[in-house]
Design a protein around this motif. Sequence first.
Motif, PDB file in Angstrom:
ATOM      1  N   GLY A 131       0.830  -1.205   0.000  1.00 40.45           N
ATOM      2  CA  GLY A 131       0.000   0.000   0.000  1.00 40.45           C
ATOM      3  C   GLY A 131       0.860   1.248   0.000  1.00 40.45           C
ATOM      4  O   GLY A 131       1.881   1.295   0.688  1.00 40.45           O
ATOM      5  N   SER A 132       0.451   2.257  -0.776  1.00 41.52           N
ATOM      6  CA  SER A 132       1.156   3.550  -0.745  1.00 41.52           C
ATOM      7  C   SER A 132       1.262   4.048   0.695  1.00 41.52           C
ATOM      8  O   SER A 132       0.365   3.809   1.507  1.00 41.52           O
ATOM      9  N   ASN A 133       2.314   4.786   0.965  1.00 44.81           N
ATOM     10  CA  ASN A 133       2.511   5.323   2.316  1.00 44.81           C
ATOM     11  C   ASN A 133       1.308   6.128   2.810  1.00 44.81           C
ATOM     12  O   ASN A 133       1.016   6.161   4.002  1.00 44.81           O
ATOM     13  N   ASP A 134       0.584   6.777   1.883  1.00 43.60           N
ATOM     14  CA  ASP A 134      -0.516   7.658   2.295  1.00 43.60           C
ATOM     15  C   ASP A 134      -1.619   6.946   3.080  1.00 43.60           C
ATOM     16  O   ASP A 134      -2.384   7.586   3.780  1.00 43.60           O
ATOM     17  N   PHE A 135      -1.745   5.620   2.921  1.00 52.36           N
ATOM     18  CA  PHE A 135      -2.786   4.899   3.648  1.00 52.36           C
ATOM     19  C   PHE A 135      -2.480   4.836   5.152  1.00 52.36           C
ATOM     20  O   PHE A 135      -3.364   4.608   5.961  1.00 52.36           O
ATOM     21  N   TYR A 136      -1.209   5.006   5.499  1.00 51.01           N
ATOM     22  CA  TYR A 136      -0.793   4.779   6.883  1.00 51.01           C
ATOM     23  C   TYR A 136      -0.236   6.050   7.506  1.00 51.01           C
ATOM     24  O   TYR A 136       0.223   6.945   6.805  1.00 51.01           O
ATOM     25  N   SER A 137      -0.260   6.075   8.817  1.00 53.95           N
ATOM     26  CA  SER A 137       0.221   7.258   9.517  1.00 53.95           C
ATOM     27  C   SER A 137       1.715   7.122   9.830  1.00 53.95           C
ATOM     28  O   SER A 137       2.135   6.134  10.424  1.00 53.95           O
ATOM     29  N   TYR A 138       2.475   8.113   9.405  1.00 52.80           N
ATOM     30  CA  TYR A 138       3.918   8.108   9.712  1.00 52.80           C
ATOM     31  C   TYR A 138       4.298   9.303  10.586  1.00 52.80           C
ATOM     32  O   TYR A 138       5.462   9.655  10.701  1.00 52.80           O
ATOM     33  N   ARG A 139       3.276   9.904  11.212  1.00 51.19           N
ATOM     34  CA  ARG A 139       3.550  11.060  12.090  1.00 51.19           C
ATOM     35  C   ARG A 139       4.594  10.738  13.141  1.00 51.19           C
ATOM     36  O   ARG A 139       5.521  11.510  13.376  1.00 51.19           O
ATOM     37  N   ASN A 140       4.391   9.567  13.793  1.00 53.88           N
ATOM     38  CA  ASN A 140       5.285   9.229  14.908  1.00 53.88           C
ATOM     39  C   ASN A 140       6.743   9.133  14.457  1.00 53.88           C
ATOM     40  O   ASN A 140       7.641   9.628  15.121  1.00 53.88           O
ATOM     41  N   GLN A 141       6.964   8.494  13.282  1.00 51.09           N
ATOM     42  CA  GLN A 141       8.353   8.398  12.792  1.00 51.09           C
ATOM     43  C   GLN A 141       8.929   9.778  12.497  1.00 51.09           C
ATOM     44  O   GLN A 141      10.083  10.050  12.789  1.00 51.09           O
ATOM     45  N   LYS A 181      -3.843   4.284  10.714  1.00 50.57           N
ATOM     46  CA  LYS A 181      -4.232   4.567   9.324  1.00 50.57           C
ATOM     47  C   LYS A 181      -4.711   6.008   9.179  1.00 50.57           C
ATOM     48  O   LYS A 181      -5.018   6.670  10.152  1.00 50.57           O
ATOM     49  N   THR A 182      -4.828   6.446   7.918  1.00 51.33           N
ATOM     50  CA  THR A 182      -5.270   7.816   7.657  1.00 51.33           C
ATOM     51  C   THR A 182      -6.713   7.877   7.159  1.00 51.33           C
ATOM     52  O   THR A 182      -7.203   8.948   6.836  1.00 51.33           O
ATOM     53  N   GLY A 183      -7.387   6.726   7.040  1.00 51.32           N
ATOM     54  CA  GLY A 183      -8.806   6.741   6.673  1.00 51.32           C
ATOM     55  C   GLY A 183      -9.080   6.821   5.179  1.00 51.32           C
ATOM     56  O   GLY A 183     -10.117   7.311   4.757  1.00 51.32           O
ATOM     57  N   LEU A 184      -8.143   6.322   4.346  1.00 48.67           N
ATOM     58  CA  LEU A 184      -8.344   6.380   2.892  1.00 48.67           C
ATOM     59  C   LEU A 184      -9.000   5.113   2.333  1.00 48.67           C
ATOM     60  O   LEU A 184      -9.059   4.933   1.117  1.00 48.67           O
ATOM     61  N   GLY A 185      -9.447   4.216   3.216  1.00 49.07           N
ATOM     62  CA  GLY A 185     -10.120   3.018   2.710  1.00 49.07           C
ATOM     63  C   GLY A 185      -9.159   1.942   2.261  1.00 49.07           C
ATOM     64  O   GLY A 185      -9.288   1.367   1.187  1.00 49.07           O
ATOM     65  N   SER A 186      -8.154   1.652   3.111  1.00 48.13           N
ATOM     66  CA  SER A 186      -7.129   0.680   2.708  1.00 48.13           C
ATOM     67  C   SER A 186      -7.702  -0.716   2.484  1.00 48.13           C
ATOM     68  O   SER A 186      -7.297  -1.405   1.554  1.00 48.13           O
ATOM     69  N   SER A 187      -8.686  -1.139   3.304  1.00 46.22           N
ATOM     70  CA  SER A 187      -9.170  -2.515   3.131  1.00 46.22           C
ATOM     71  C   SER A 187      -9.917  -2.670   1.807  1.00 46.22           C
ATOM     72  O   SER A 187      -9.791  -3.683   1.122  1.00 46.22           O
ATOM     73  N   ALA A 188     -10.665  -1.642   1.402  1.00 49.61           N
ATOM     74  CA  ALA A 188     -11.388  -1.710   0.124  1.00 49.61           C
ATOM     75  C   ALA A 188     -10.414  -1.673  -1.055  1.00 49.61           C
ATOM     76  O   ALA A 188     -10.557  -2.435  -2.017  1.00 49.61           O
ATOM     77  N   GLN A 238     -15.717  -8.173   6.310  1.00 50.41           N
ATOM     78  CA  GLN A 238     -16.083  -7.213   7.353  1.00 50.41           C
ATOM     79  C   GLN A 238     -17.146  -7.766   8.283  1.00 50.41           C
ATOM     80  O   GLN A 238     -17.381  -7.231   9.356  1.00 50.41           O
ATOM     81  N   GLY A 239     -17.856  -8.794   7.797  1.00 46.05           N
ATOM     82  CA  GLY A 239     -18.934  -9.361   8.602  1.00 46.05           C
ATOM     83  C   GLY A 239     -20.206  -8.543   8.538  1.00 46.05           C
ATOM     84  O   GLY A 239     -21.126  -8.734   9.312  1.00 46.05           O
ATOM     85  N   LYS A 240     -20.273  -7.582   7.601  1.00 42.82           N
ATOM     86  CA  LYS A 240     -21.515  -6.823   7.447  1.00 42.82           C
ATOM     87  C   LYS A 240     -21.545  -6.229   6.041  1.00 42.82           C
ATOM     88  O   LYS A 240     -20.495  -6.065   5.410  1.00 42.82           O
ATOM     89  N   VAL A 241     -22.762  -5.911   5.567  1.00 44.14           N
ATOM     90  CA  VAL A 241     -22.882  -5.329   4.235  1.00 44.14           C
ATOM     91  C   VAL A 241     -22.873  -3.805   4.360  1.00 44.14           C
ATOM     92  O   VAL A 241     -23.867  -3.206   4.757  1.00 44.14           O
ATOM     93  N   GLY A 242     -21.734  -3.200   4.068  1.00 41.62           N
ATOM     94  CA  GLY A 242     -21.626  -1.741   4.151  1.00 41.62           C
ATOM     95  C   GLY A 242     -22.220  -1.086   2.916  1.00 41.62           C
ATOM     96  O   GLY A 242     -22.813  -1.752   2.074  1.00 41.62           O
ATOM     97  N   SER A 243     -22.035   0.235   2.805  1.00 39.30           N
ATOM     98  CA  SER A 243     -22.626   0.940   1.666  1.00 39.30           C
ATOM     99  C   SER A 243     -21.882   0.618   0.375  1.00 39.30           C
ATOM    100  O   SER A 243     -22.440   0.709  -0.710  1.00 39.30           O
ATOM    101  N   GLY A 244     -20.598   0.269   0.480  1.00 39.21           N
ATOM    102  CA  GLY A 244     -19.837  -0.148  -0.692  1.00 39.21           C
ATOM    103  C   GLY A 244     -19.253   0.970  -1.529  1.00 39.21           C
ATOM    104  O   GLY A 244     -18.669   0.724  -2.577  1.00 39.21           O
ATOM    105  N   PHE A 245     -19.361   2.238  -1.063  1.00 35.37           N
ATOM    106  CA  PHE A 245     -18.829   3.333  -1.885  1.00 35.37           C
ATOM    107  C   PHE A 245     -17.309   3.234  -2.030  1.00 35.37           C
ATOM    108  O   PHE A 245     -16.736   3.607  -3.049  1.00 35.37           O
ATOM    109  N   ASP A 246     -16.653   2.691  -0.983  1.00 36.82           N
ATOM    110  CA  ASP A 246     -15.186   2.622  -1.020  1.00 36.82           C
ATOM    111  C   ASP A 246     -14.710   1.610  -2.058  1.00 36.82           C
ATOM    112  O   ASP A 246     -13.748   1.857  -2.786  1.00 36.82           O
ATOM    113  N   VAL A 247     -15.409   0.469  -2.163  1.00 41.32           N
ATOM    114  CA  VAL A 247     -15.049  -0.524  -3.176  1.00 41.32           C
ATOM    115  C   VAL A 247     -15.404   0.001  -4.575  1.00 41.32           C
ATOM    116  O   VAL A 247     -14.634  -0.140  -5.524  1.00 41.32           O
TER     117      VAL A 247
END
Length: 509
Positions: A131-141, A181-188, A238-247
């Motif tokens: 995954g591109s770095n943008d999906f994850y938080s590197y603030r701490n580093q 994570k930064t909330g960009l929808g990495s799992s989708a 995910q164990g649930k049917v989400g809205s699916g906009f991210d996929v």
Amino acid sequence: MEAVVASAPGKVLLTGGYLILERPNAGLVLSTNSRFFAIVKPLYHQLKPDSWAWGWTDVKLTSPQLSRESLYKLSLKNLSLEYVSSSDSKNPFVEQAVQYCVAAARATVDKNKKDSLEKLLLQGLDITILGSNDFYSYRNQIEARGLPLTPDALAALPPFASITFNAEESNGENCKPEVAKTGLGSSAAMTTAVVAALLHYLRVVDLSSVIEDHQHEKYTADLDLVHVIAQTAHCIAQGKVGSGFDVSSAVYGSQRYVRFSPEVLSSAQVAVKGTPLQEVVLEILKGTWDHERTKFSLPPLMTLLLGEPGTGGSSTPSMVGAVKKWQKADPQKSLETWRKLSEANSALETQLSTLRKLAEQHWDEYEGLIKSCSILKSEKWIQQAAKPNQEAIIKALLGPRDAMLRIRYHMHQMGEAAGVPIEPESQTSLLDATMNMEGVLLAGVPGAGGFDAVFAVTLGDSGSNVANSWSSFNVLALLVREDPHGVSLESADPRTKEITSSISSVHIE
């Protein structure tokens, strides 16, 4: 068989948080230049003579950023995945993707291609995810190295850098460390990339013409298949049917989206109880996928900017749960709030498409005004208009600001009523300050809100000033930009392209 590399983008939901869960509410979702990559190749190049009698084949999943490798056995009879060994943690998204892709291949393959499919399966599947770095938080580093919180510090990180875990809670409740994570929808994005790479590798779809031909019938059918399998795998994992906009945005790119009816996946949810997966897949493919998507992207000369406030993310499912509970408890008030939110969302959408039309019709004036407004605060914009066309453009620039303020107001109200921080106080003061900066059209919290991220849409070249101002608020501006393209086939392993891309990524628009 060559390795197949596919990628899918992360997303930012500009409008439609919470409402997008229910038809017919729409959301505006932008896909981004941060992408998830999946590389699929055979595990074994030579097959043993007795392989035709095997009941199982091997699957290996490697995630270099987490230094993880997992080995599975895939039953060639019922397509179940058995865990053999791993360095600790499972990845349900990739596991479901593998099972559903192989089932789709088996269910849709021509009689004369059956043998070559079985041979591909017997050679085993070697899957790598990045995954591109943008999906994850590197603030701490960045903070640990004593560097300033700027996009330059992010650009200096190596591509696909190792991922850090959030600190564990001292009370021991949070036993499994969570990836920051930064909330960009990495799992989708990850699920979609794996599904696209596997379906192409197993010759169920041909994605090689994706770039050239977006309108072609065959192309659309192939993408639709990727979409259905990715939605199914993602929901089951995910164990649930989400809205699916991210996929949907991971597959098709930026769009205006209305969700599918959840019933289309009921056969998959029941399948967990033992219906053969191939039958389930056929049923899902035959189902009525009634989601709607129309093309949407930002007007020209506008930039999407994302900032990470450094509070470490919010749990979307628990916030959604609280909002649903409030809807049940106070149906009248919640309906009223949703109606107002929906109106404000539509207003924002209308204003942005008006801006796109005005840009087409009066390009020179549009370009000139964007340039002059990019260095001014919004209250001075109206003074830039001397002619009727210019006035129309400025009105269309001020309209989205007004709509965004209404969206934020109602989202905040909803959060207060449901007892969850949809726009927490700390975000409110940051967003107000951002909307007051030169050249800022809008600012808000994307998606379900919370502490994940903030976004701004900026005019012309004002983005770099906003990024600098953000760092004084302790907000790290990310390198993410809008990129309207969805899933695509890549020519090579992205790690071999690192050298060139890291040089170009230092240049910040």
